[in-house]
Write an enzyme that holds these catalytic residues in place. Structure first.
Site, PDB file in Angstrom:
ATOM      1  CG  ASN A 151       2.962  -9.465   3.316  1.00 34.28           C
ATOM      2  OD1 ASN A 151       3.095 -10.721   2.552  1.00 34.28           O
ATOM      3  ND2 ASN A 151       3.647 -10.052   4.340  1.00 34.28           N
ATOM      4  NE  ARG A 152      -1.546  -7.492  -3.809  1.00 36.28           N
ATOM      5  CZ  ARG A 152      -1.300  -6.934  -4.574  1.00 36.28           C
ATOM      6  NH1 ARG A 152      -1.359  -5.764  -4.553  1.00 36.28           N
ATOM      7  NH2 ARG A 152      -1.248  -7.496  -6.556  1.00 36.28           N
TER       8      ARG A 152
END
Ligand code: CTP
Length: 405
Positions: free
Chosen positions: A209-210
């Site tokens: 994820n970011r």
């Protein structure tokens, strides 16, 4: 007003790294007086300190006696930083000895004092040094935990001076809080998780994820600057280790869970700023998954990961510990961002939930943040748009308030 920094340097090989620390202070507009010990001058000479600070430098109380430097320097300082602090210097400071300019300065300073020890592991671990560090911390000084790694010779262990850039950040954090700010996390053990976990499909591919880890690292730095003993559990973050913080590296949610649960046993506060992947592939291929000749794509079956925040909140290792979660929300048909945050706070069972509105995807990788801190006691603190450091301090303020209850 210019901030007056006293940089004390004692006689360890890491004295050369204090030159970089000095540069960072002067280049950011601080007025720095360097006070080396006589031993420090064996490693780095007076001309270097004088040239880099733009001021005369002395180790002794017998120079410029008419200006009473042994009292003046300490009295007028906004912060005193001793980097590196040797075992000998820590012992002298703990016992109030005053046989040179630096030890006199330490006795006359009434501003925050930060020691960045550097020495061999055996010296750091010796009961005499442990007792001296405990005394200094109990009196309100920040004594940064040394970093682990290569020491002077071929050996490795705990005792390295942390990265000067990170010592600088920590001192800036102390200064930002002002001379009156107490080290309100002194004697407290806190755990912060940061970054985003990776769930491997095969040896080279993962679901991720970011999350950049910036908020978790800012929380760890802020806690260290308030005197806490900090464990930072870091998932796939490429940021330098904050000074004085023990960093535990993990990759997957399962590893993060084990590290958090282990650290929580002795923690006064736990802040889950990490973004653990909620799902992982049911099976991890030991070989790289090949493309099929017929052009078909593989089906990836997922299973749910443990919810770490819910687990440590519902099954508490220490009833009095304050547990903080984060919620990245986008409002939807079922409720506003805050409604969803309140529901999540209740579901997870934590004491505080920091709710971000991520509708625009703006917070990821940004040095800024904007949030509402919700309390299980009904509290709601709005934090206007600002730095992740500023938000970190509000979160620690709320944690400290709950310690007092
Ligand atoms: N969290 C956790 N373990 C997980 C997932 C999330 O401990 N497996 C923590 C995060 O560190 C964060 C908080 O839970 O502090 C909220 O994360 P979020 O992803 O918003 O929660 P979810 O449980 O995924 O929310 P939802 O129920 O809306 O899916």
């Amino acid at each position: 007003m210019t901030t007056r920094v006293v940089l004390g340097v004692s006689g360890g090989i890491a004295a050369y790294k204090a030159c970089e620390l000095l540069r960072r202070f002067t280049e950011s507009g601080h007025d720095v007086t360097v006070v080396p010990t006589a031993s420090a001058l064996e490693f780095v000479g007076t001309p270097t300190w004088a040239a880099l600070s733009g001021k005369p430098v002395s180790s002794e109380v017998w120079h410029d006696v008419h200006a009473v430097p042994h009292v003046q320097i300490g009295q007028h300082a906004d912060v005193v930083v001793v980097a590196p602090a040797t075992a000998d210097l820590l012992a002298k400071a703990a016992h109030g000895l005053a046989d040179d300019l630096l030890t006199n300065t330490l006795l006359t300073a009434r501003c925050p004092v930060v020691f960045a020890p550097a020495m061999h592991t055996e010296m750091w671990e010796h009961p005499a040094t442990r007792a001296n560090v405990a005394t200094l911390r109990q009196r309100g000084a920040v004594v940064i935990e040394p970093a682990e790694g290569r020491l002077t010779g071929a050996d490795t262990g705990k005792g390295r001076l942390p990265d000067p850039a990170e010592i600088f950040e920590l001192v800036r954090g102390v200064l930002d809080r002002g001379a009156d700010a107490s080290l309100d996390l002194a004697g407290r053990t806190v755990v912060v998780s940061a970054g985003g976990t990776r769930e491997y499909l095969d040896p080279v591919r993962f679901l991720g994820n970011r999350s950049s880890g910036l908020q978790g690292y800012a929380l760890a730095r802020a806690a260290a600057s308030r005197g806490a003993h900090v464990t930072l559990i870091s998932a796939n973050v490429s940021l330098p280790d904050p000074a004085g913080v023990s960093v535990v590296r993990v990759e997957t949610t399962a590893q993060l869970r084990d590290a958090v649960v282990a650290a929580t046993a002795t923690a006064d506060a736990v802040v889950m700023a990490a973004a653990p992947a909620d799902f992982r592939p049911t099976a991890v291929s030991h070989a790289k998954i090949k493309k099929a000749a017929d052009g078909s794509a593989p089906a990836i079956e997922l299973e749910q990961n443990p919810d770490i925040l819910a687990e440590i909140s519902h099954d508490r290792a220490r009833a009095e510990a304050v547990i903080v979660g984060f919620a990245a929300e986008t409002g939807d048909a079922t409720g506003s961002v805050l409604d969803l945050g309140r529901a999540k706070l209740a579901r997870k069972g934590c004491d505080l939930l920091v709710v971000n509105d991520v509708s625009g995807g703006a917070v990821f990788g940004s040095s800024d943040n904007e949030a509402v801190v919700l309390g299980s006691d009904g509290a709601s603190v709005e934090v206007p748009h600002g730095s992740k450091t500023a938000l970190s301090h509000v979160i620690w303020d709320e944690v400290v308030r709950r310690f007092a209850d």
